[in-house]
Design a protein around this motif. Structure first.
Motif, PDB file in Angstrom:
ATOM      1  N   GLU A 170     -12.445 -30.717  -4.721  1.00 28.13           N
ATOM      2  CA  GLU A 170     -11.827 -29.442  -4.317  1.00 28.13           C
ATOM      3  C   GLU A 170     -10.526 -29.211  -5.078  1.00 28.13           C
ATOM      4  OE1 GLU A 170     -11.472 -29.345  -0.056  1.00 28.13           O
ATOM      5  OE2 GLU A 170     -13.142 -27.927   0.033  1.00 28.13           O
ATOM      6  N   ASN A 171      -9.760 -30.296  -5.239  1.00 28.54           N
ATOM      7  CA  ASN A 171      -8.518 -30.207  -6.006  1.00 28.54           C
ATOM      8  C   ASN A 171      -8.788 -29.910  -7.481  1.00 28.54           C
ATOM      9  OD1 ASN A 171      -5.981 -30.392  -4.983  1.00 28.54           O
ATOM     10  ND2 ASN A 171      -5.971 -32.613  -4.806  1.00 28.54           N
ATOM     11  N   LEU A 172      -9.798 -30.586  -8.036  1.00 25.68           N
ATOM     12  CA  LEU A 172     -10.111 -30.409  -9.467  1.00 25.68           C
ATOM     13  C   LEU A 172     -10.515 -28.965  -9.753  1.00 25.68           C
ATOM     14  CD1 LEU A 172     -12.122 -33.595 -10.546  1.00 25.68           C
ATOM     15  CD2 LEU A 172      -9.677 -33.269 -10.298  1.00 25.68           C
ATOM     16  N   ILE A 173     -11.265 -28.393  -8.824  1.00 29.40           N
ATOM     17  CA  ILE A 173     -11.726 -27.005  -9.021  1.00 29.40           C
ATOM     18  C   ILE A 173     -10.513 -26.067  -9.032  1.00 29.40           C
ATOM     19  CG2 ILE A 173     -13.101 -25.122  -8.007  1.00 29.40           C
ATOM     20  CD1 ILE A 173     -14.756 -27.479  -6.638  1.00 29.40           C
ATOM     21  N   LYS A 174      -9.645 -26.257  -8.022  1.00 34.52           N
ATOM     22  CA  LYS A 174      -8.467 -25.387  -7.893  1.00 34.52           C
ATOM     23  C   LYS A 174      -7.580 -25.491  -9.134  1.00 34.52           C
ATOM     24  CE  LYS A 174      -7.461 -25.718  -3.389  1.00 34.52           C
ATOM     25  NZ  LYS A 174      -6.708 -26.516  -2.445  1.00 34.52           N
ATOM     26  N   LEU A 175      -7.282 -26.713  -9.545  1.00 39.99           N
ATOM     27  CA  LEU A 175      -6.402 -26.903 -10.697  1.00 39.99           C
ATOM     28  C   LEU A 175      -7.040 -26.366 -11.980  1.00 39.99           C
ATOM     29  CD1 LEU A 175      -5.260 -30.517  -9.796  1.00 39.99           C
ATOM     30  CD2 LEU A 175      -3.785 -28.501  -9.815  1.00 39.99           C
ATOM     31  N   GLY A 176      -8.354 -26.596 -12.104  1.00 38.42           N
ATOM     32  CA  GLY A 176      -9.073 -26.145 -13.300  1.00 38.42           C
ATOM     33  C   GLY A 176      -9.045 -24.633 -13.443  1.00 38.42           C
ATOM     34  N   ASN A 177      -9.003 -23.935 -12.315  1.00 36.52           N
ATOM     35  CA  ASN A 177      -9.016 -22.470 -12.372  1.00 36.52           C
ATOM     36  C   ASN A 177      -7.614 -21.857 -12.418  1.00 36.52           C
ATOM     37  OD1 ASN A 177     -11.795 -22.260 -12.387  1.00 36.52           O
ATOM     38  ND2 ASN A 177     -11.939 -22.371 -10.165  1.00 36.52           N
ATOM     39  N   ASP A 178      -6.597 -22.718 -12.420  1.00 36.54           N
ATOM     40  CA  ASP A 178      -5.216 -22.236 -12.407  1.00 36.54           C
ATOM     41  C   ASP A 178      -4.618 -22.337 -13.820  1.00 36.54           C
ATOM     42  OD1 ASP A 178      -2.441 -21.998 -12.098  1.00 36.54           O
ATOM     43  OD2 ASP A 178      -2.505 -22.833 -10.081  1.00 36.54           O
ATOM     44  N   ASP A 179      -4.095 -21.214 -14.321  1.00 39.19           N
ATOM     45  CA  ASP A 179      -3.586 -21.181 -15.697  1.00 39.19           C
ATOM     46  C   ASP A 179      -2.369 -22.071 -15.912  1.00 39.19           C
ATOM     47  OD1 ASP A 179      -5.511 -19.564 -16.669  1.00 39.19           O
ATOM     48  OD2 ASP A 179      -4.418 -17.695 -16.292  1.00 39.19           O
ATOM     49  N   ASP A 180      -1.728 -22.506 -14.831  1.00 37.76           N
ATOM     50  CA  ASP A 180      -0.540 -23.353 -14.984  1.00 37.76           C
ATOM     51  C   ASP A 180      -0.887 -24.807 -15.293  1.00 37.76           C
ATOM     52  OD1 ASP A 180       1.050 -21.229 -14.509  1.00 37.76           O
ATOM     53  OD2 ASP A 180       1.320 -21.642 -12.370  1.00 37.76           O
ATOM     54  N   TYR A 181      -2.179 -25.128 -15.262  1.00 33.34           N
ATOM     55  CA  TYR A 181      -2.587 -26.518 -15.481  1.00 33.34           C
ATOM     56  C   TYR A 181      -3.600 -26.629 -16.609  1.00 33.34           C
ATOM     57  CZ  TYR A 181      -0.415 -27.046 -10.938  1.00 33.34           C
ATOM     58  OH  TYR A 181       0.483 -27.025  -9.909  1.00 33.34           O
ATOM     59  N   GLU A 182      -3.424 -27.692 -17.410  1.00 34.81           N
ATOM     60  CA  GLU A 182      -4.387 -27.988 -18.474  1.00 34.81           C
ATOM     61  C   GLU A 182      -5.114 -29.256 -18.022  1.00 34.81           C
ATOM     62  OE1 GLU A 182      -3.864 -29.041 -23.234  1.00 34.81           O
ATOM     63  OE2 GLU A 182      -2.422 -29.721 -21.749  1.00 34.81           O
ATOM     64  N   CYS A 183      -6.421 -29.147 -17.810  1.00 39.13           N
ATOM     65  CA  CYS A 183      -7.123 -30.230 -17.096  1.00 39.13           C
ATOM     66  C   CYS A 183      -8.063 -31.032 -17.990  1.00 39.13           C
ATOM     67  CB  CYS A 183      -7.926 -29.631 -15.952  1.00 39.13           C
ATOM     68  SG  CYS A 183      -6.867 -28.788 -14.779  1.00 39.13           S
ATOM     69  N   TYR A 184      -7.966 -32.365 -17.868  1.00 38.19           N
ATOM     70  CA  TYR A 184      -8.835 -33.307 -18.575  1.00 38.19           C
ATOM     71  C   TYR A 184      -9.615 -34.095 -17.531  1.00 38.19           C
ATOM     72  CZ  TYR A 184      -6.447 -32.188 -22.851  1.00 38.19           C
ATOM     73  OH  TYR A 184      -5.971 -31.502 -23.933  1.00 38.19           O
ATOM     74  N   TYR A 185     -10.933 -33.890 -17.515  1.00 36.44           N
ATOM     75  CA  TYR A 185     -11.769 -34.572 -16.526  1.00 36.44           C
ATOM     76  C   TYR A 185     -12.743 -35.508 -17.252  1.00 36.44           C
ATOM     77  CZ  TYR A 185      -9.994 -30.933 -13.369  1.00 36.44           C
ATOM     78  OH  TYR A 185      -9.185 -30.096 -12.629  1.00 36.44           O
TER      79      TYR A 185
END
Ligand code: SF4
Length: 332
Positions: free
Chosen positions: A31-46
């Motif tokens: 749930e956290n990964l989805i939220k962060l991934g869709n937020d422009d303030d975060y650059e996500c590496y999974y």
């Protein structure tokens, strides 16, 4: 892919590819990964942590690659957008192994023996030989994974908080010798970070107490039937204590009607049998919505492999920059 701004924070998260994900993953971390991934303030590496999978599955690696595809398909199904996040696998970015080796040189053995998850897993996992160097050292590899990307934020389940503290210690120790190179990451806990399994322990495949994403109705029914409930509530009229009941913990996470269930339990207006029956319906609806979407995603394996391949290229660029900085301060 998202554009990185001055204020953009880098997020890193990894999962071991051990097959289909379960509800504990969903409510604990996804749930956290989805939220962060869709937020422009975060650059996500999974990352699919296939090297980590070797710590327990070293004798049979035949399923690891298939499991990576299954896991990535689950990520995309639940809402992780591969056009906005970097999805990659650990073994294809060799800088992970190099930083692991370097950090191993600085990590005191007695600190590794003290890790709570090390002791817990040795106690719980009886069907595999785990007294290996790699198993003891896996928190160092985990630290290397996180520190390689200079990650600001790591979404964690409650049981991983100690690993993150370990990573911060490793970074601190490295920086004390060689200067401020490594970034000490912050953790981000989800509300239901520790999701209970059928038997009331933490949900985990190793404990054989999980409900997988996409589970069919017959399996759901059988699993819910075996869920632990309040042992003091035998008959319908008995006043129940939902706080210690696994069925209720599922209702809290999934059921919009959970307040009513709680009230009915506390006042002896519902039996555990019908409470479980209603939970099966809620779970079944949730699983159906995921299954249809997943069918399309997993059927196009070439597309999934391309997503991972592109992610590996992007991850390697960042990882290589960090390794070059490290070589410089080590005077290699
Ligand atoms: Fe648990 Fe439901 Fe039984 Fe209450 S009625 S103890 S919430 S299963």
């Amino acid at each position: 892919m998202k554009k990185r701004g001055v204020m953009t924070k880098r997020v890193f998260s990894a999962m071991r590819p051990t097959g289909r994900l379960h509800l504990g993953h969903y409510f604990g971390v996804l749930e956290n990964l989805i939220k962060l991934g869709n937020d422009d303030d975060y650059e996500c590496y999974y990352m699919s942590a296939d090297l980590h999978a070797l710590t327990t599955d070293y004798s049979d690696t035949s399923e690891i690659d298939k499991n990576t595809l299954d896991m990535v398909a689950d990520w995309i199904t639940v809402g992780i957008d591969p056009t906005r996040t970097v999805i990659f696998k650990q073994s294809k970015v060799p800088q992970h192994s190099e930083l692991f080796l370097i950090l191993s040189m600085l990590t005191p053995l007695k600190r590794l023996y003290r890790c709570p998850t090390y002791k817990e897993q040795l106690k719980e996992i009886k069907n595999k030989y785990l007294y290996n160097y790699g198993f003891l050292g896996y928190p160092v590899l985990m630290s290397a994974d996180i520190l390689l990307y200079k990650s600001d934020i790591v979404p964690v389940g409650e049981d991983q908080v100690s690993h993150l503290e370990f990573t911060r210690e490793v970074a601190r120790r490295f920086n004390s010798f060689y200067g401020e190179i490594l970034v000490k990451p912050e953790g981000k806990l989800t509300e239901t970070a520790k999701f209970l399994g059928l038997d009331g322990r933490k949900m985990s495949k190793s404990y054989n107490n999980s409900i997988l994403l996409g589970e069919d109705d017959i399996t759901l029914k059988a699993k819910v039937k075996n869920m632990f409930t309040d042992p003091l509530k035998i008959k319908k009229d008995d006043v129940g204590h939902p706080d210690g009941c696994v069925v209720f913990s599922f209702n809290k996470a999934l059921n919009r009607d959970c307040k009513n269930r709680e009230e009915e339990c506390r006042t002896g207006k519902i039996s555990c049998v019908s409470c479980k029956k209603q939970l099966v319906e809620v779970l079944s609806e949730f699983m159906k919505s995921l299954s249809e979407k997943r069918k399309d995603i997993i059927s196009d394996k070439t597309h999934l492999k391309n997503i991972i391949e592109m992610g590996c290229q992007k991850a390697t660029e960042i990882a290589q920059k960090t390794i070059e900085e490290i070589h410089k301060v080590l005077k290699f």
